[in-house]
Design a protein around this motif. Structure first.
Motif, mmCIF file in Angstrom:
data_model
loop_
_atom_site.group_PDB
_atom_site.id
_atom_site.type_symbol
_atom_site.label_atom_id
_atom_site.label_comp_id
_atom_site.label_asym_id
_atom_site.label_seq_id
_atom_site.Cartn_x
_atom_site.Cartn_y
_atom_site.Cartn_z
ATOM 1 N N UNK A 195 0.627 -1.353 -0.103
ATOM 2 C CA UNK A 195 0.191 0.170 -0.194
ATOM 3 C C UNK A 195 0.659 1.201 0.310
ATOM 4 N N UNK A 196 1.956 0.960 1.149
ATOM 5 C CA UNK A 196 3.187 2.602 0.834
ATOM 6 C C UNK A 196 3.442 2.794 -0.201
ATOM 7 N N UNK A 197 3.376 1.647 -1.704
ATOM 8 C CA UNK A 197 3.985 2.219 -3.045
ATOM 9 C C UNK A 197 2.721 2.500 -4.167
ATOM 10 N N UNK A 198 1.087 2.880 -3.292
ATOM 11 C CA UNK A 198 0.708 2.393 -4.764
ATOM 12 C C UNK A 198 0.038 4.055 -4.346
ATOM 13 N N UNK A 199 0.570 4.381 -5.415
ATOM 14 C CA UNK A 199 0.757 5.627 -6.388
ATOM 15 C C UNK A 199 -0.939 6.685 -5.848
ATOM 16 N N UNK A 200 -1.570 5.869 -6.893
ATOM 17 C CA UNK A 200 -3.079 6.353 -7.024
ATOM 18 C C UNK A 200 -4.094 5.344 -6.222
ATOM 19 N N UNK A 201 -4.981 6.321 -5.723
ATOM 20 C CA UNK A 201 -6.167 5.806 -4.856
ATOM 21 C C UNK A 201 -5.679 4.619 -3.819
ATOM 22 N N UNK A 202 -4.515 6.086 -2.917
ATOM 23 C CA UNK A 202 -4.156 4.981 -1.520
ATOM 24 C C UNK A 202 -4.873 4.899 -0.920
ATOM 25 N N UNK A 203 -5.724 5.768 -0.194
ATOM 26 C CA UNK A 203 -6.943 6.665 0.259
ATOM 27 C C UNK A 203 -7.935 4.815 0.699
ATOM 28 N N UNK A 204 -8.056 4.418 -1.306
ATOM 29 C CA UNK A 204 -9.222 4.020 -1.402
ATOM 30 C C UNK A 204 -9.321 2.349 -0.794
ATOM 31 N N UNK A 205 -7.843 2.393 -1.064
ATOM 32 C CA UNK A 205 -7.235 0.850 -1.297
ATOM 33 C C UNK A 205 -6.640 0.642 0.428
ATOM 34 N N UNK A 206 -6.439 1.165 1.277
ATOM 35 C CA UNK A 206 -6.416 1.330 2.597
ATOM 36 C C UNK A 206 -7.733 1.426 3.339
ATOM 37 N N UNK A 207 -8.516 2.603 2.514
ATOM 38 C CA UNK A 207 -9.890 1.870 3.040
ATOM 39 C C UNK A 207 -10.432 0.374 3.377
ATOM 40 N N UNK A 208 -10.506 -0.331 1.493
ATOM 41 C CA UNK A 208 -10.355 -1.623 1.411
ATOM 42 C C UNK A 208 -10.435 -2.339 2.478
ATOM 43 N N UNK A 209 -9.051 -2.707 2.914
ATOM 44 C CA UNK A 209 -8.430 -3.201 3.142
ATOM 45 C C UNK A 209 -8.181 -3.611 5.088
#
Length: 320
Positions: A104-118
């Motif tokens: 997740x710390x390497x995600x450039x776009x939509x990091x907030x969305x994926x953090x919320x999903x997990x």
């Protein structure tokens, strides 16, 4: 000749500081004594008695412990299942949470969305998450087996299979690892970039940077996650109990909850459940206290062992 007054003033000032610190700590210390020390001492004393909660305790010495180690038919089965969760569930959950955080710390776009999903599954109450998982993995017409059947793959019994019941709960533990993932995410984001740059100048590759920079830096977080995970696994109760009750098909059928704990074939019978059965199902509070004392000793030993292993990744050890 020097005057003793400054020394006396410093001594009085130090005593005043100690009194102030003790006064501020007194509520916490009082709570520790009332809610931990006294119950622990009472449990130890009751473990040497025969006590059914209705009549006064009767002193019987070491008989509870003799029965525990030599005659109890299910204590070692439940202890083995609990050890399985400690050895398998805790490392898998910690490693998965750390791996997801590293991605997740390497995600450039939509990091907030994926953090919320997990993270969202961690907010689901344990009972609701177990019921949902048992429904998803229902052998007959559950969504998972329906998809597997459509793909021409085997359709396991999951929670109804003694060999797959515990691995099914591991899948549940991975799904709700968001609370641990968030902690690892904060720890990884806090690793100084200068350390990685210095390691790159020394010719370190990704593996070397992970071993000599990332792991030593987040070692306290790894230790926290491991210790809390071990303690939770030793007290594993709700998820296994609900899975047994729902998978057996006897939830709300009027049967006693203690009759289905451990289904299938005692594969999900944990030590905490067996303690509950003997204490509140059979009203053998003295023997349940002996089980609790043994659990406390094992938990203390496991925490000590985990702390020593985690120290191997400390910065001092990594640089030696």
């Amino acid at each position: 000749m020097t005057s003793p007054q400054p020394v006396l003033r410093l001594g009085a000032l130090e005593r005043g500081r100690r009194r102030a610190a003790l006064a501020m700590l007194s509520p916490t210390l009082a709570g520790l004594v009332v809610f931990f020390v006294l119950p622990l001492l009472a449990t130890i004393l009751l473990s040497f008695t025969r006590y059914n909660l209705l009549s006064p305790p009767q002193w019987i010495g070491l008989r509870n412990y003799q029965y525990l180690f030599t005659q109890d038919p299910k204590v070692w089965t439940s202890a083995g299942n609990t050890l399985w969760f400690v050895v398998v569930l805790v490392p898998v959950r910690v490693l998965t949470a750390m791996g997801v955080a590293a991605l997740l710390i390497r995600v450039r776009r939509g990091s907030g969305f994926w953090r919320t999903v997990f993270y969202l599954p961690a907010l689901v109450p344990p009972v609701a998450s177990v019921v949902a998982f048992v429904f998803l993995f229902t052998p007959g017409g559950g969504p998972v087996n329906t998809v597997l059947g459509a793909l021409g793959l085997p359709q396991p019994l999951w929670f109804n299979d003694p060999q797959l019941a515990k691995p099914s709960l591991v899948l549940l533990g991975i799904w709700v690892m968001g609370d641990v993932m968030v902690i690892f995410l904060a720890a990884l984001l806090d690793v100084p970039r200068e350390l990685y740059e210095a390691a790159e100048l020394d010719g370190a590759g990704p593996v070397a940077k992970t071993w000599y920079v990332t792991l030593p830096t987040i070692a306290p977080v790894i230790g926290f996650a491991a210790i809390t995970g071990v303690i939770a696994a030793l007290q594993y109760f709700t998820e296994a109990a609900v899975a047994s009750t729902v998978a057996s098909g006897k939830a709300g059928a009027g049967s006693s909850a203690t009759d289905v704990l451990g289904y299938p074939d005692n594969a999900l019978l944990t030590y905490a459940q067996w303690l509950y059965v003997r204490g509140f199902g059979s009203y053998q509070l003295g023997y349940a206290s002996a089980l609790a004392v043994l659990l406390f000793v094992v938990a203390a030993a496991a925490v000590t062992f985990t702390l020593r292993k985690v120290k191997a990744f400390s910065p001092e050890e990594a640089m030696s």
